[in-house]
Structure formats: structure tokens, C-alpha cells
Design a protein around this motif. Sequence first.
Motif, PDB file in Angstrom:
ATOM      1  N   LEU A 113       5.057   1.004   1.391  1.00 36.83           N
ATOM      2  CA  LEU A 113       4.685   0.424   2.685  1.00 36.83           C
ATOM      3  C   LEU A 113       3.335   0.927   3.175  1.00 36.83           C
ATOM      4  O   LEU A 113       2.538   0.168   3.723  1.00 36.83           O
ATOM      5  CB  LEU A 113       5.746   0.715   3.766  1.00 36.83           C
ATOM      6  N   LEU A 114       3.059   2.219   2.978  1.00 36.43           N
ATOM      7  CA  LEU A 114       1.846   2.815   3.559  1.00 36.43           C
ATOM      8  C   LEU A 114       0.698   2.897   2.565  1.00 36.43           C
ATOM      9  O   LEU A 114      -0.440   3.147   2.969  1.00 36.43           O
ATOM     10  CB  LEU A 114       2.162   4.217   4.093  1.00 36.43           C
ATOM     11  N   HIS A 115       1.010   2.773   1.280  1.00 35.52           N
ATOM     12  CA  HIS A 115      -0.004   2.852   0.224  1.00 35.52           C
ATOM     13  C   HIS A 115      -0.651   4.240   0.228  1.00 35.52           C
ATOM     14  O   HIS A 115       0.049   5.236   0.181  1.00 35.52           O
ATOM     15  CB  HIS A 115      -1.026   1.728   0.379  1.00 35.52           C
ATOM     16  N   ASP A 116      -1.969   4.343   0.310  1.00 35.01           N
ATOM     17  CA  ASP A 116      -2.654   5.631   0.205  1.00 35.01           C
ATOM     18  C   ASP A 116      -2.830   6.270   1.591  1.00 35.01           C
ATOM     19  O   ASP A 116      -3.283   5.618   2.532  1.00 35.01           O
ATOM     20  CB  ASP A 116      -4.029   5.469  -0.446  1.00 35.01           C
ATOM     21  N   ILE A 117      -2.480   7.553   1.658  1.00 33.18           N
ATOM     22  CA  ILE A 117      -2.606   8.311   2.909  1.00 33.18           C
ATOM     23  C   ILE A 117      -3.372   9.595   2.615  1.00 33.18           C
ATOM     24  O   ILE A 117      -3.072  10.296   1.643  1.00 33.18           O
ATOM     25  CB  ILE A 117      -1.225   8.667   3.494  1.00 33.18           C
ATOM     26  N   GLN A 118      -4.338   9.913   3.442  1.00 36.45           N
ATOM     27  CA  GLN A 118      -5.094  11.149   3.276  1.00 36.45           C
ATOM     28  C   GLN A 118      -4.223  12.325   3.684  1.00 36.45           C
ATOM     29  O   GLN A 118      -3.723  12.403   4.807  1.00 36.45           O
ATOM     30  CB  GLN A 118      -6.366  11.113   4.125  1.00 36.45           C
ATOM     31  N   ALA A 119      -4.006  13.269   2.742  1.00 37.02           N
ATOM     32  CA  ALA A 119      -3.177  14.445   3.004  1.00 37.02           C
ATOM     33  C   ALA A 119      -3.979  15.736   2.983  1.00 37.02           C
ATOM     34  O   ALA A 119      -3.724  16.642   3.776  1.00 37.02           O
ATOM     35  CB  ALA A 119      -2.040  14.528   1.979  1.00 37.02           C
ATOM     36  N   THR A 123      -2.644  19.886   8.084  1.00 35.47           N
ATOM     37  CA  THR A 123      -1.475  20.761   8.033  1.00 35.47           C
ATOM     38  C   THR A 123      -0.235  19.888   7.817  1.00 35.47           C
ATOM     39  O   THR A 123      -0.288  18.660   8.026  1.00 35.47           O
ATOM     40  CB  THR A 123      -1.327  21.561   9.331  1.00 35.47           C
ATOM     41  N   PRO A 124       0.893  20.477   7.392  1.00 39.03           N
ATOM     42  CA  PRO A 124       2.108  19.661   7.248  1.00 39.03           C
ATOM     43  C   PRO A 124       2.489  18.935   8.533  1.00 39.03           C
ATOM     44  O   PRO A 124       2.959  17.786   8.481  1.00 39.03           O
ATOM     45  CB  PRO A 124       3.162  20.695   6.841  1.00 39.03           C
ATOM     46  N   MET A 125       2.301  19.561   9.685  1.00 40.83           N
ATOM     47  CA  MET A 125       2.633  18.911  10.949  1.00 40.83           C
ATOM     48  C   MET A 125       1.719  17.725  11.223  1.00 40.83           C
ATOM     49  O   MET A 125       2.169  16.673  11.694  1.00 40.83           O
ATOM     50  CB  MET A 125       2.551  19.916  12.096  1.00 40.83           C
ATOM     51  N   GLN A 126       0.437  17.870  10.922  1.00 39.09           N
ATOM     52  CA  GLN A 126      -0.496  16.763  11.138  1.00 39.09           C
ATOM     53  C   GLN A 126      -0.179  15.592  10.208  1.00 39.09           C
ATOM     54  O   GLN A 126      -0.240  14.423  10.623  1.00 39.09           O
ATOM     55  CB  GLN A 126      -1.931  17.249  10.911  1.00 39.09           C
ATOM     56  N   LEU A 127       0.191  15.899   8.957  1.00 33.51           N
ATOM     57  CA  LEU A 127       0.553  14.824   8.032  1.00 33.51           C
ATOM     58  C   LEU A 127       1.857  14.166   8.473  1.00 33.51           C
ATOM     59  O   LEU A 127       2.018  12.944   8.351  1.00 33.51           O
ATOM     60  CB  LEU A 127       0.687  15.377   6.614  1.00 33.51           C
ATOM     61  N   HIS A 128       2.785  14.963   8.999  1.00 32.46           N
ATOM     62  CA  HIS A 128       4.036  14.400   9.535  1.00 32.46           C
ATOM     63  C   HIS A 128       3.745  13.370  10.627  1.00 32.46           C
ATOM     64  O   HIS A 128       4.300  12.266  10.637  1.00 32.46           O
ATOM     65  CB  HIS A 128       4.915  15.522  10.079  1.00 32.46           C
ATOM     66  N   ASP A 129       2.870  13.732  11.561  1.00 33.54           N
ATOM     67  CA  ASP A 129       2.538  12.815  12.650  1.00 33.54           C
ATOM     68  C   ASP A 129       1.885  11.540  12.118  1.00 33.54           C
ATOM     69  O   ASP A 129       2.171  10.429  12.594  1.00 33.54           O
ATOM     70  CB  ASP A 129       1.606  13.506  13.648  1.00 33.54           C
ATOM     71  N   LYS A 130       1.036  11.708  11.131  1.00 36.17           N
ATOM     72  CA  LYS A 130       0.322  10.556  10.578  1.00 36.17           C
ATOM     73  C   LYS A 130       1.295   9.595   9.892  1.00 36.17           C
ATOM     74  O   LYS A 130       1.218   8.364  10.079  1.00 36.17           O
ATOM     75  CB  LYS A 130      -0.740  11.045   9.585  1.00 36.17           C
ATOM     76  N   ALA A 132       4.618   9.394  10.381  1.00 31.37           N
ATOM     77  CA  ALA A 132       5.564   8.856  11.373  1.00 31.37           C
ATOM     78  C   ALA A 132       4.925   7.717  12.166  1.00 31.37           C
ATOM     79  O   ALA A 132       5.568   6.684  12.422  1.00 31.37           O
ATOM     80  CB  ALA A 132       6.033   9.969  12.300  1.00 31.37           C
ATOM     81  N   ASN A 133       3.664   7.883  12.562  1.00 31.91           N
ATOM     82  CA  ASN A 133       2.985   6.820  13.320  1.00 31.91           C
ATOM     83  C   ASN A 133       2.795   5.568  12.466  1.00 31.91           C
ATOM     84  O   ASN A 133       2.960   4.438  12.956  1.00 31.91           O
ATOM     85  CB  ASN A 133       1.630   7.329  13.821  1.00 31.91           C
ATOM     86  N   ALA A 134       2.482   5.760  11.183  1.00 31.03           N
ATOM     87  CA  ALA A 134       2.285   4.603  10.302  1.00 31.03           C
ATOM     88  C   ALA A 134       3.603   3.877  10.039  1.00 31.03           C
ATOM     89  O   ALA A 134       3.659   2.645  10.025  1.00 31.03           O
ATOM     90  CB  ALA A 134       1.643   5.051   8.989  1.00 31.03           C
ATOM     91  N   LEU A 135       4.698   4.627   9.859  1.00 31.30           N
ATOM     92  CA  LEU A 135       5.999   3.996   9.627  1.00 31.30           C
ATOM     93  C   LEU A 135       6.548   3.339  10.883  1.00 31.30           C
ATOM     94  O   LEU A 135       7.425   2.467  10.802  1.00 31.30           O
ATOM     95  CB  LEU A 135       7.004   5.034   9.117  1.00 31.30           C
ATOM     96  N   PRO A 142      10.939   6.445  13.439  1.00 27.30           N
ATOM     97  CA  PRO A 142      11.234   7.079  12.143  1.00 27.30           C
ATOM     98  C   PRO A 142      11.222   8.601  12.253  1.00 27.30           C
ATOM     99  O   PRO A 142      10.345   9.189  12.889  1.00 27.30           O
ATOM    100  CB  PRO A 142      10.093   6.582  11.249  1.00 27.30           C
ATOM    101  N   GLU A 143      12.233   9.248  11.634  1.00 28.85           N
ATOM    102  CA  GLU A 143      12.300  10.707  11.583  1.00 28.85           C
ATOM    103  C   GLU A 143      11.762  11.162  10.233  1.00 28.85           C
ATOM    104  O   GLU A 143      12.334  10.865   9.194  1.00 28.85           O
ATOM    105  CB  GLU A 143      13.745  11.179  11.770  1.00 28.85           C
ATOM    106  N   VAL A 144      10.656  11.911  10.264  1.00 31.05           N
ATOM    107  CA  VAL A 144       9.955  12.281   9.034  1.00 31.05           C
ATOM    108  C   VAL A 144       9.852  13.799   8.941  1.00 31.05           C
ATOM    109  O   VAL A 144       9.676  14.486   9.949  1.00 31.05           O
ATOM    110  CB  VAL A 144       8.543  11.654   9.002  1.00 31.05           C
TER     111      VAL A 144
END
Length: 237
Positions: A113-119, A123-130, A132-135, A142-144
Motif C-alpha cells: 500500500l505504501l510502497h517506498d518509505i524513507q526510514a 528514530t523508531p518513533m518518528q518512523l512509527h508516526d510516518k 501510521a499517518n500514511a496507513l 491504524p495501530e503501528v
Amino acid sequence: MTFKWFVAASAMLVGFGVVTAHAQTATPQKAPGRDQAPSTTAKPATAATAAAAPAATSPVPMPSGEAAPVGGFPLSTDYVIGPEDMLMVTVWKNEALSRTLPVRPDGKISMPLLHDIQAAGLTPMQLHDKIANALGEFMPNPEVAVTVVDVKSYRVSVLGEVQKPGVLQLKADTSVLEAIALAGGFRDFASPGKIIILRKDATGTTHKIPFNYNRVVKDNRSQDNVTLKSGDVVVVP
């Protein structure tokens, strides 16, 4: 007189016969012996037995973002994800989207669904937010969870007057003193009071951080024992 005696005797014989017949038809109660086990009666459950029964497992709350302990040493909460790190992305009640995947050399991960995401760089928390917002565009609330399960991008270099100069592949937060120890310690003519740490910021600018080994060790200034970041270069003159 004789007739009355005959009637009374007949009544006594009839009563004796009834009692005898009743005694023969009654089933005798046998005591429990060797061939017969005593009957057991089910006992009602008590508070003690109820307490011994396993309690129902309550659902574990979903973590949002964390750096998992690696080798027994937890990473700091501000750990920055880098290329080749192994991540576990979990989407609550959605196995199709949940997976363990590596960070590619270009710093991105691929998800349905999201294809490529910059990781990398987050931080893990920042990637979580990114994530979750995309999903959120495809599903409600969505709980991520994002967890770093294997650290492969945490590398620092120790150069100069040490026994084993080179690149160190680290798995947990490491200080300057620990990096020097991993490099085998100082050579005979090293200048421990003039160590320099080279560190790049987000813009690519290199900063010089002075480190005085003698002050940290001899004066017990542990607060000056800098924790290294991935990409740091420790130069021992």
C-alpha cells in the motif's frame, strides 16, 4: 376362651411372616472392602481452588516505537535508523501488512500500500508516526509498532595511535572510552589528552568535538564520556 387364643396366635404368625419377607427383600449395605472402592463425592470449588486456576490473559498494549535490546544492551530511545538495520513493523490485527524487513542501502523500506518509505535518519518513533499517518488513508486509526530487531548501521571509526585502528561494528550505545578499548587501547606515544571526535550533522557539516581522556579518567568526569553516534570518527594523535 380357646377360640380367642387361636385368633391371637394366628395374628402373631402373620406379623412375623411380613417382617421376615421385608428383611429378605432389603438390600444390605456393604462396607467398602478390598474389592470395592469407597465412593467419592465431588466437592464444591473453594476460593483457594478458584485462585489456583489460571487467569484470563488480558491483551498486551501495542508499543508504538522502540529500539529492541540487542545483545542484552538496550539502545537509546533517540537511536537513528540507518541502512542495513533490520526492522519489525507490526500493524495491529493485520498480518498482511506486518513484516520484518531490512533498510535498503538508499535508506528506504518497502511496504504494501505504501510502497517506498524513507526510514534512515529517523528514530523508531518518528518512523512509527510516518507509517501510521500514511496507513490512515486506507484504514481508520491504524495501530503501528516499529522495532529495531538487529542493528547493522551503527559503525564508528577509531584512527591514529591505537593498537587496532579501523571501523567498529557496534550493536549498542558505545562511549569513547569503550571504543578505544575495542580498538586495543593506546600505543606508547599516543596523546590521550588531545583526542578529537569528527561528527557530521544532518546538513553534512563536520564538527570537531575535543575529548580529553586524562580528564575523564583521572578526574572521574564520567559526564564527559561522549556517547558515539553512527558515522563518528575518533582520532587519537
